[in-house]
Write an enzyme that holds these catalytic residues in place. Structure first.
Site, mmCIF file in Angstrom:
data_model
loop_
_atom_site.group_PDB
_atom_site.id
_atom_site.type_symbol
_atom_site.label_atom_id
_atom_site.label_comp_id
_atom_site.label_asym_id
_atom_site.label_seq_id
_atom_site.Cartn_x
_atom_site.Cartn_y
_atom_site.Cartn_z
ATOM 1 N N HIS A 72 0.833 -1.199 0.000
ATOM 2 C CA HIS A 72 0.000 0.000 0.000
ATOM 3 C C HIS A 72 0.870 1.253 0.000
ATOM 4 O O HIS A 72 1.904 1.298 0.676
ATOM 5 C CB HIS A 72 -0.900 0.024 1.232
ATOM 6 C CG HIS A 72 -1.885 -1.094 1.286
ATOM 7 N ND1 HIS A 72 -2.687 -1.330 2.381
ATOM 8 C CD2 HIS A 72 -2.215 -2.041 0.373
ATOM 9 C CE1 HIS A 72 -3.459 -2.379 2.147
ATOM 10 N NE2 HIS A 72 -3.186 -2.823 0.937
ATOM 11 N N TYR A 203 -8.172 3.558 9.586
ATOM 12 C CA TYR A 203 -8.227 3.750 11.032
ATOM 13 C C TYR A 203 -9.311 4.793 11.302
ATOM 14 O O TYR A 203 -9.205 5.926 10.831
ATOM 15 C CB TYR A 203 -6.896 4.260 11.566
ATOM 16 C CG TYR A 203 -5.737 3.297 11.428
ATOM 17 C CD1 TYR A 203 -5.308 2.536 12.517
ATOM 18 C CD2 TYR A 203 -5.050 3.155 10.219
ATOM 19 C CE1 TYR A 203 -4.233 1.661 12.410
ATOM 20 C CE2 TYR A 203 -3.975 2.289 10.102
ATOM 21 C CZ TYR A 203 -3.574 1.545 11.198
ATOM 22 O OH TYR A 203 -2.509 0.683 11.077
ATOM 23 N N PRO A 295 -1.345 -2.690 19.495
ATOM 24 C CA PRO A 295 -1.277 -2.977 18.054
ATOM 25 C C PRO A 295 -1.585 -1.794 17.148
ATOM 26 O O PRO A 295 -1.376 -1.891 15.946
ATOM 27 C CB PRO A 295 -2.323 -4.088 17.878
ATOM 28 C CG PRO A 295 -3.276 -3.906 19.013
ATOM 29 C CD PRO A 295 -2.453 -3.399 20.155
ATOM 30 N N LYS A 299 3.783 -2.231 15.455
ATOM 31 C CA LYS A 299 5.230 -2.262 15.694
ATOM 32 C C LYS A 299 5.748 -3.559 16.300
ATOM 33 O O LYS A 299 6.973 -3.757 16.378
ATOM 34 C CB LYS A 299 5.632 -1.102 16.623
ATOM 35 C CG LYS A 299 5.425 0.270 16.020
ATOM 36 C CD LYS A 299 6.230 0.430 14.758
ATOM 37 C CE LYS A 299 5.896 1.711 14.015
ATOM 38 N NZ LYS A 299 6.363 1.669 12.625
ATOM 39 N N TYR A 387 5.329 5.453 10.907
ATOM 40 C CA TYR A 387 4.503 4.310 10.529
ATOM 41 C C TYR A 387 5.300 3.297 9.704
ATOM 42 O O TYR A 387 5.210 2.085 9.935
ATOM 43 C CB TYR A 387 3.280 4.784 9.749
ATOM 44 C CG TYR A 387 2.204 3.729 9.624
ATOM 45 C CD1 TYR A 387 1.242 3.581 10.616
ATOM 46 C CD2 TYR A 387 2.147 2.877 8.527
ATOM 47 C CE1 TYR A 387 0.242 2.598 10.518
ATOM 48 C CE2 TYR A 387 1.175 1.903 8.422
ATOM 49 C CZ TYR A 387 0.212 1.775 9.421
ATOM 50 O OH TYR A 387 -0.744 0.805 9.319
#
Length: 395
Positions: A72, A203, A295, A299, A387
């Site tokens: 992505h 999200y 979560p 990571k 990220y």
């Protein structure tokens, strides 16, 4: 039995370490208390940092990952009924968000290690660590749980056995400091047999609570709902789950969530945890044995990968040149990256989850934070950089 490096745990940390050591000509033996089928069947998150993908490819175990992963270029933050895309690829100079389930990573690593003739003892019991401050530390265990007691004599031991394993408690309590934060909410996760609803992860911060939409394949989707950490999964019928997901993921633009049969569901609690130091004598902790992240920041597996890359370098320096400096600095170097990942994971968790103890003022501050990170390029770059994974520092 005798080996150079004894590894406790056949999760991502233990397997990635064993592969690196093999590539360096260093012998290792893995002991694991679960069966091969159990470790390969445990469904967990699967967002990989660029550094983890690069490591898999360097080890020669990334061919299926490169064929079957979803690469992505960004992800979406939703709040106030509107989506805001973070273009990670553009903001980080060409990096990707790689979606590849953790159990698939483990399958690839186990298969390759066994084909190389690597020693993995599955289904062991009564694992214990001995003589950690001596020249020859030892791992004792029973093969097939109830078999004869075995002893593995090592030069070094890597504790890659997760939060509940025996490695961390083997460090004297008086010598370790444990930092922990327990979050007041948990995640209800489902796997559903359904087509892809979104080409990238979503999200969502909603008045009713957080929701996350991700994909596992063209036919299998992974979704999460924020729930009370003490809730019972029996309280959540499939209809109730889908109703909440629709509510929390809906947008003013008319986003449509595609439903399908739910074939797995469960509730997990959320915590942040760090153990300092990550080493004692000839024992080195890696992955969840040393630190846990919620979560939200994706990571966990990636921190395990960075731990064992540094540990492998230290062991290579010792066996090739007799140098111990890298091993002596293992805790300091690893924790520098761990704490940054803990910070990012906590920022993501507090920014995206609905805390019903917050005052109306605090709720507006949360929404302002979301507005800022999606409207400021500087803030978006920082979010994207964290990220996809901060650089691994070895100095």
């Amino acid at each position: 039995m005798r080996t150079q490096v004894g590894i406790i745990g056949a999760g991502p940390a233990g397997l990635l370490l064993s592969h690196q050591l093999h590539q360096m000509g260093i012998e290792s033996v893995i002991v694991e208390n679960r069966t091969q089928a159990e470790i390969e069947g445990t469904i967990r998150a699967g967002v990989l940092e660029q550094g983890t993908v690069d490591l898999m490819n360097r080890l020669g175990v990334g061919s299926r990952l490169m064929k079957e992963s979803y690469f992505h270029e960004g992800f979406e933050l939703r709040f106030k009924g509107k989506g805001h895309r973070i273009n990670v690829h553009e903001l980080t100079g060409g990096k990707y968000v790689t979606v590849y389930a953790q159990h698939e990573v483990i399958k690839d690593l186990v298969d390759a290690r066994l084909r190389q003739g690597g020693a993995i003892h599955f289904n062991v019991g009564e694992v214990s660590l001995h003589d950690l401050d001596s020249e020859l530390p030892k791992i004792r265990f029973r093969q097939d749980k109830e078999g004869e007691l075995q002893e593995l004599v090592c030069d070094y031991i890597a504790g890659c056995d997760g939060f509940h394993g025996p490695s961390r408690p083997a460090i004297p309590h008086s010598l370790r400091t444990e930092y922990q934060k327990i979050y007041p909410f948990g995640w209800l996760g489902i796997l559903t047999e359904a087509p892809v609803s979104s080409p990238e992860l979503i999200y969502s911060n909603h008045e009713r609570g957080f929701a996350l939409l991700s994909t596992r394949s063209s036919k299998i989707q992974r979704l999460y709902l924020q729930v009370d950490a003490k809730d019972d999964i029996a309280n959540w019928s499939d209809d109730r789950i889908w109703s909440e997901l629709h509510n929390r993921l809906e947008t003013k633009e008319g986003f449509r969530l595609i439903e399908g049969p739910i074939f797995q569901k469960g509730i997990v609690s959320m915590r942040s945890f760090v153990c300092d130091p990550m080493q004692y004598g000839k024992l080195f902790l890696a992955g969840d044995a040393a630190h846990i992240v919620p979560p939200t920041g994706a990571k966990g597996l990636n921190l395990a990968a960075s731990d064992v890359q540094y540990l492998a370098r230290g062991l290579d320096a010792y066996y090739k040149r007799g140098q111990t400096e890298l091993l002596e600095r293992y805790t300091d170097v690893c924790l520098r990256r761990v704490w940054k990942a803990e910070r990012f994971s906590m920022v993501m968790t507090t920014m995206l989850h609905r805390n019903h103890d917050h005052s109306p003022f605090e709720r507006q501050i949360q929404l302002a934070e979301l507005d800022y990170v999606t409207s400021s390029r500087a803030a978006s770059v920082s979010l994207a950089e964290n990220y996809v994974g901060l650089p691994m520092e070895y100095h």
